[in-house]
Design an enzyme around this catalytic site. Structure first.
Site, PDB file in Angstrom:
ATOM      1  N   ASP A  10       0.827  -1.198   0.000  1.00 19.65           N
ATOM      2  CA  ASP A  10       0.000   0.000   0.000  1.00 19.65           C
ATOM      3  C   ASP A  10       0.869   1.259   0.000  1.00 19.65           C
ATOM      4  O   ASP A  10       1.930   1.278   0.638  1.00 19.65           O
ATOM      5  CB  ASP A  10      -0.890  -0.017   1.253  1.00 19.65           C
ATOM      6  N   GLY A  11       0.417   2.285  -0.697  1.00 20.42           N
ATOM      7  CA  GLY A  11       1.082   3.580  -0.616  1.00 20.42           C
ATOM      8  C   GLY A  11       1.685   4.099  -1.902  1.00 20.42           C
ATOM      9  O   GLY A  11       2.321   5.159  -1.895  1.00 20.42           O
ATOM     10  N   GLY A  13       0.229   5.472  -4.504  1.00 21.77           N
ATOM     11  CA  GLY A  13      -0.353   6.746  -4.861  1.00 21.77           C
ATOM     12  C   GLY A  13       0.123   7.884  -3.971  1.00 21.77           C
ATOM     13  O   GLY A  13       0.434   8.985  -4.455  1.00 21.77           O
ATOM     14  N   TRP A  15       2.922   7.973  -2.319  1.00 19.07           N
ATOM     15  CA  TRP A  15       4.339   8.199  -2.628  1.00 19.07           C
ATOM     16  C   TRP A  15       4.468   9.173  -3.801  1.00 19.07           C
ATOM     17  O   TRP A  15       5.274  10.112  -3.767  1.00 19.07           O
ATOM     18  CB  TRP A  15       5.000   6.869  -2.959  1.00 19.07           C
ATOM     19  N   ARG A  23       0.315   9.283 -10.473  1.00 19.18           N
ATOM     20  CA  ARG A  23       0.171   8.026  -9.724  1.00 19.18           C
ATOM     21  C   ARG A  23       0.896   6.883 -10.421  1.00 19.18           C
ATOM     22  O   ARG A  23       1.419   5.973  -9.771  1.00 19.18           O
ATOM     23  CB  ARG A  23      -1.310   7.678  -9.549  1.00 19.18           C
ATOM     24  N   SER A  55      -6.755  -5.946  -6.382  1.00 17.08           N
ATOM     25  CA  SER A  55      -7.937  -6.512  -5.740  1.00 17.08           C
ATOM     26  C   SER A  55      -9.146  -6.426  -6.665  1.00 17.08           C
ATOM     27  O   SER A  55      -9.160  -5.659  -7.641  1.00 17.08           O
ATOM     28  CB  SER A  55      -8.237  -5.773  -4.430  1.00 17.08           C
ATOM     29  N   ASN A  58     -10.302  -2.932  -7.004  1.00 13.22           N
ATOM     30  CA  ASN A  58      -9.477  -1.950  -7.721  1.00 13.22           C
ATOM     31  C   ASN A  58     -10.052  -1.562  -9.083  1.00 13.22           C
ATOM     32  O   ASN A  58      -9.613  -0.563  -9.673  1.00 13.22           O
ATOM     33  CB  ASN A  58      -8.056  -2.470  -7.913  1.00 13.22           C
ATOM     34  N   ARG A  61     -11.198   2.056  -9.633  1.00 14.27           N
ATOM     35  CA  ARG A  61     -10.268   3.158  -9.858  1.00 14.27           C
ATOM     36  C   ARG A  61     -10.434   3.711 -11.282  1.00 14.27           C
ATOM     37  O   ARG A  61     -11.003   3.054 -12.147  1.00 14.27           O
ATOM     38  CB  ARG A  61      -8.827   2.687  -9.635  1.00 14.27           C
ATOM     39  N   ARG A 178       1.668  -5.038   6.201  1.00  9.01           N
ATOM     40  CA  ARG A 178       0.995  -3.983   5.431  1.00  9.01           C
ATOM     41  C   ARG A 178       1.787  -2.698   5.560  1.00  9.01           C
ATOM     42  O   ARG A 178       2.165  -2.290   6.653  1.00  9.01           O
ATOM     43  CB  ARG A 178      -0.436  -3.754   5.904  1.00  9.01           C
ATOM     44  N   LEU A 185      -7.198  -5.419   6.973  1.00 10.34           N
ATOM     45  CA  LEU A 185      -6.893  -6.519   6.051  1.00 10.34           C
ATOM     46  C   LEU A 185      -7.377  -6.248   4.630  1.00 10.34           C
ATOM     47  O   LEU A 185      -6.865  -6.873   3.682  1.00 10.34           O
ATOM     48  CB  LEU A 185      -7.526  -7.819   6.556  1.00 10.34           C
TER      49      LEU A 185
END
Length: 230
Positions: A10-11, A13, A15, A23, A55, A58, A61, A178, A185
């Site tokens: 995760d992260g 976007g 970043w 992105r 996932s 997703n 998006r 994570r 989760l």
């Protein structure tokens, strides 16, 4: 050492946003982190590493971002398959990946076939995956076995259910990591996480390094696992 580690990456976007970048740049840097951690997993002797790559949620998006992710997936498979073969990495894909575009499915099937005899490390990539959907599919498969007479209702136990999951041929999950500071989760490996240790870090996935991975494994090693016994 854990046998099986899973990571919610995760992260990407955030970043990119912190650096005023698109992105897509965060996702590309995230792929580099994937490469580093897969190599580290093999060097550290892990039997299995499962990565939450895309996932079933997703798809909500923006279409451009989904397209970028699919393009990165294709590039990753093409660019890294020879290294997987050389280094003994067995590629496995969990989730409804066959619902992806035909060219991606063909690449995945070829990569899985080429690495099927490898035994150093299993890399399971979760694509179009949701744990609730996995549980429903497992239940449906068990119900079909009961209906055809190959499984008696009295014989349905935790082992029978685990054998119907996407991770049936993998070791039990020992540790879930994570990144990015989130502590949930997110519909990932719900059954498998029953007794897994959880480790959260504020580090964004593109910055997650071999050193961070080693820290997570060291903290896992210092914990006392009880499995509900006391």
């Amino acid at each position: 050492m854990p046998r099986h580690v899973a990571i919610i990456m995760d992260g990407n976007g955030r970043w990119a946003k912190q650096r005023h970048l698109p992105r897509a740049m965060g996702h590309r840097r995230g792929v580099e982190a994937v490469r580093e951690i897969v190599r580290a997993a093999g060097d550290m002797g892990l039997e299995a590493l499962t990565l939450y790559a895309f996932s079933s949620e997703n798809w909500k998006r923006p279409a451009q971002e989904v397209g970028d992710l699919m393009g990165l997936l294709k590039h990753f498979i093409v660019a890294d398959i020879d290294e997987f073969v050389e280094n003994g990495v067995r590629l496995k894909v969990i989730g409804r990946y066959r619902e992806l575009a035909p060219d991606i499915v063909a690449l995945i099937d070829d990569a899985v076939a080429r690495t099927s005899e490898n035994s150093r490390t299993t890399l399971a990539v979760a694509l179009n995956y949701g744990a609730q959907d996995e549980l429903v599919r497992a239940t449906s498969a068990i119900a079909a076995r009961v209906a055809e007479g190959s499984l008696a209702p009295a014989d349905i136990d935790t082992d029978a259910f685990a054998d119907a999951l996407d991770t049936a041929d993998m070791p039990p999950l020992d540790l879930l990591i994570r990144t990015s500071g989130e502590q949930r989760l997110s519909n990932f490996l719900l059954w498998q996480c029953a007794y897994a240790e959880l480790w959260f870090t504020d580090t964004l996935w593109p910055d997650f390094s071999r050193a961070h991975f080693a820290q997570a494994l060291a903290e896992y090693a210092a914990r006392e696992r009880r499995f509900g016994g006391r």
